[in-house]
Design an enzyme around this catalytic site. Structure first.
Site, PDB file in Angstrom:
ATOM      1  N   ASP A 310       0.821  -1.207   0.000  1.00  0.00           N
ATOM      2  CA  ASP A 310       0.000   0.000   0.000  1.00  0.00           C
ATOM      3  C   ASP A 310       0.859   1.263   0.000  1.00  0.00           C
ATOM      4  O   ASP A 310       1.921   1.311   0.620  1.00  0.00           O
ATOM      5  CB  ASP A 310      -0.904  -0.012   1.241  1.00  0.00           C
ATOM      6  CG  ASP A 310      -1.826   1.180   1.312  1.00  0.00           C
ATOM      7  OD1 ASP A 310      -2.689   1.312   0.440  1.00  0.00           O
ATOM      8  OD2 ASP A 310      -1.671   1.994   2.243  1.00  0.00           O
ATOM      9  N   GLU A 363       1.043  -0.466  -5.133  1.00  0.00           N
ATOM     10  CA  GLU A 363       0.100   0.628  -5.361  1.00  0.00           C
ATOM     11  C   GLU A 363       0.947   1.897  -5.423  1.00  0.00           C
ATOM     12  O   GLU A 363       1.244   2.506  -4.403  1.00  0.00           O
ATOM     13  CB  GLU A 363      -0.943   0.733  -4.244  1.00  0.00           C
ATOM     14  CG  GLU A 363      -2.016   1.747  -4.585  1.00  0.00           C
ATOM     15  CD  GLU A 363      -2.498   2.565  -3.391  1.00  0.00           C
ATOM     16  OE1 GLU A 363      -3.489   3.296  -3.534  1.00  0.00           O
ATOM     17  OE2 GLU A 363      -1.883   2.495  -2.318  1.00  0.00           O
TER      18      GLU A 363
END
Length: 629
Positions: A310, A363
């Site tokens: 993330d 990401e």
């Protein structure tokens, strides 16, 4: 269980990515005469550390730990007579004054159910039954295989309303998820972070337990059962992992030993203004040990098939989310976080070394080069990267009234210019259906039929565009309500034909995608894609070819206006009959039933640089897929 000199060497070097085997709480074998639990914690600036828990009535100092003589900053010791199930924390007295604090174990394998915050002594014994999956995983996880990912939040996929809207447990979720996702034809499931987190509303992105699955749904073994069950049903499991920041809750990592140990002391480096959380100090070897160990822990102990990392952009840039004067440049005067870059490379090298049949997925929301290229070529070493540019451009394009789409045609075609610069995943994730953005279907223009048609068109374009696929739960049946993390999905809307039709469309897209090498085999190669016509902006139509290694070809044509296009000519590379494999306007999906009666024969009329062409009926707001018979 004792730390060796070699362990300490790698610990100080920042390459000890199996630290969870020695740090934390480890019950001793029953045959050991000193049966109990051995503890080890890194707290170099502590003056005293003791283990407190239900076994000593939380009395501070009763079970002290001793600092190792090697100046590693690790305190260790054994508490006799306790084993799995014991509650504990570390009572840490700072060496240079300041308030003593009770801290959860950074390496704990299990925690209490929030809002309680104690760690729990635990072992990770489990009888895995997924050997067949593990043997074939390298094939399923390869970049040439189909990846159709169903992104899921365990706490809100389904709940039991009749029992106070309670969560389903890991074990209750296992057969329900497996049945549903298998039926729809997805290949992988991606779970929002399950690592323990104090605030449920953070969805797991503010982690305090980097080695502990949240107790909200059960025990560590219950989570293993969920993964094991999904593997036995042929489904890969991806887990979101958050190495970019952590919350400032007192029981967690912040100011762990009275100093800024895991985070930078200077808020210009150590505080994240957007997320009101602390930023890891990647320049500290022991912090790299901690994070690297966490990543490999989930792959090793929980058999996970991939980690989606993330907020990578927030790690890479020192000025991420900051204004001028709110950040400190690197030693060359730039805004790149050099220590984070090196850690990411080191992490990916270790992951593919130890678990070569898994993947790491970034990401990363900027144009940082070579995110998914090997480190030996100068890349960051990830296997895949989310294509957030494709997502933003495509949604912005589809939100336009079809009358005006011709003026925004480049948003639709631009993604191909860079589609093969990275190994991309095309995400329609949870971030696109929260914070007032509304649902996917709610962002589509027009009347009810047009909104459903636009959603089917979006998914058809997405499933045939180069790149792996990711869809957040609820999107597969066009839920109208924005995602609510404390409620179930709107399962009741499946009684309505439009929603049920979208779900059938996703199922059929997945089936075609998985059985058609032309749609997935060369996702990351220019040889797997060719435009037929990308310039028909006036009527907002595009057509393109997808190819397999064998040369097998699929033709895709999309009509982004609500106007039926009769006798629409498309050039094709081969003569003969082209079968219409899928049509998003079919009545089964809630469409108007316009199409090509199962297929169309080619004509020796040159078009779009091809000697043969097809004359097709291109349905309104629809996508068709044709393949030569």
């Amino acid at each position: 269980m004792l730390l060796t000199e070699q362990d300490i060497y790698h610990f100080r070097e920042g390459t000890y990515f199996r630290a969870y085997e020695k740090l934390g709480a480890h019950p001793l074998a029953r045959a050991d005469a000193t049966r109990g639990t051995r503890f080890a914690v890194w707290a170099p600036n502590a003056g005293a550390v003791s283990v407190i828990g239900d076994f000593n009535h939380w009395r501070r100092g009763q079970h002290p730990l001793s600092p190792r003589p090697d100046s590693s900053g690790i305190w260790e010791g054994t508490v006799p007579g306790i084993g799995p199930g014991a509650l504990y924390k570390y009572h840490i007295v700072p060496r240079h004054g300041g308030r003593a604090v009770d801290k959860s174990d950074p390496y704990a394998f299990r925690t209490e159910l929030p809002p309680r915050t104690a760690s729990i002594v635990w072992d990770l014994a489990y009888d895995w039954q997924d050997a067949q999956w593990m043997q074939q995983r390298s094939r399923v996880n390869s970049l040439g295989s189909p990846w159709s990912i169903y992104e899921l939040h365990l706490g809100s996929w389904r709940r039991v309303r009749e029992e106070g809207n309670r969560f389903l447990s890991y074990r209750e979720l296992a057969p329900a998820i497996a049945d549903y996702v298998s039926d729809l034809g997805f290949t992988h499931i991606e779970l929002l972070p399950v690592m323990e987190h104090p605030f449920y509303g953070s969805w797991g992105y503010q982690v305090t337990g980097y080695f502990a699955p949240t107790a909200r749904y059960g025990t560590p073994q219950d989570f293993m059962y969920l993964i094991d069950f999904l593997h036995q049903r042929g489904l890969g499991v991806i887990l979101d992992w958050v190495p970019s920041h952590f919350p400032a809750d007192e029981h967690g990592l912040a100011c762990f030993d009275g100093t800024h140990l895991y985070e930078h002391a200077d808020p210009r480096q150590g505080f994240h203004p957007e997320w009101n959380s602390s930023i890891f100090n990647y320049g500290r070897a022991e912090v790299r040990d901690f994070l690297g160990s966490s990543a490999l822990f989930w792959l090793e102990k929980y058999h996970l098939d991939a980690l989606r990392v993330d907020a990578v952009a927030s790690m890479l840039y020192l000025d991420y989310g900051r204004r001028a004067g709110e950040w400190i440049p690197n030693r060359f005067g730039g805004h790149e976080n050099l220590e984070a870059v090196e850690f990411v490379k080191q992490l990916n090298l270790a992951t593919y070394r130890d678990h070569p049949d898994t993947q790491t997925i970034a990401e990363e929301s900027t144009a940082w080069p070579m995110v998914s290229r090997p480190t030996y070529l100068g890349g960051l070493g990830f296997g895949l990267k989310w294509n957030l540019g494709w997502m933003h451009d495509t949604l912005k394009y589809l939100q336009q009234d079809p009358v005006f789409r011709k003026y925004h045609h480049s948003r639709l075609t631009f993604s191909i210019w860079y589609a093969f610069s990275e190994n991309f995943v095309l995400p329609l994730s949870h971030d696109e259906v929260v914070h007032g953005k509304g649902s996917i279907i709610g962002r589509m223009p027009g009347e009810d039929w047009q909104q459903f048609a636009n959603v089917r068109l979006l998914y058809g374009y997405m499933w045939t565009h180069p790149g792996k696929k990711l869809l957040f739960m609820g999107g597969e049946f066009a839920q109208r309500r924005e995602w609510q993390h404390d409620e179930s999905l709107e399962w009741h809307v499946l009684q309505y034909p439009g929603h049920a039709g979208v779900q059938r469309w996703v199922r059929d897209l997945n089936q075609l995608y998985r059985r058609t090498p032309a749609l997935h085999e060369l996702d990351f190669s220019e040889s797997g894609f060719a435009w037929v016509d990308c310039a028909d902006a006036d009527i907002s139509a595009i057509s393109y070819l997808r190819r397999a290694r064998s040369g097998a070809t699929a033709l895709i044509a999309c009509n982004f206006t609500p106007v039926l296009r009769e006798n629409y000519r498309i050039g094709v590379p081969a003569a003969g009959r082209w079968r219409e494999c899928l049509n998003s306007d079919a009545a089964d999906y809630g469409g108007g039933g316009q199409g090509n009666l199962g297929g169309v024969g080619s004509e020796p009329i040159a078009a779009h640089g091809h000697p043969q062409s097809l004359r097709v009926r291109l349905p309104p707001l629809a996508v068709i897929v044709l393949m030569p018979e």
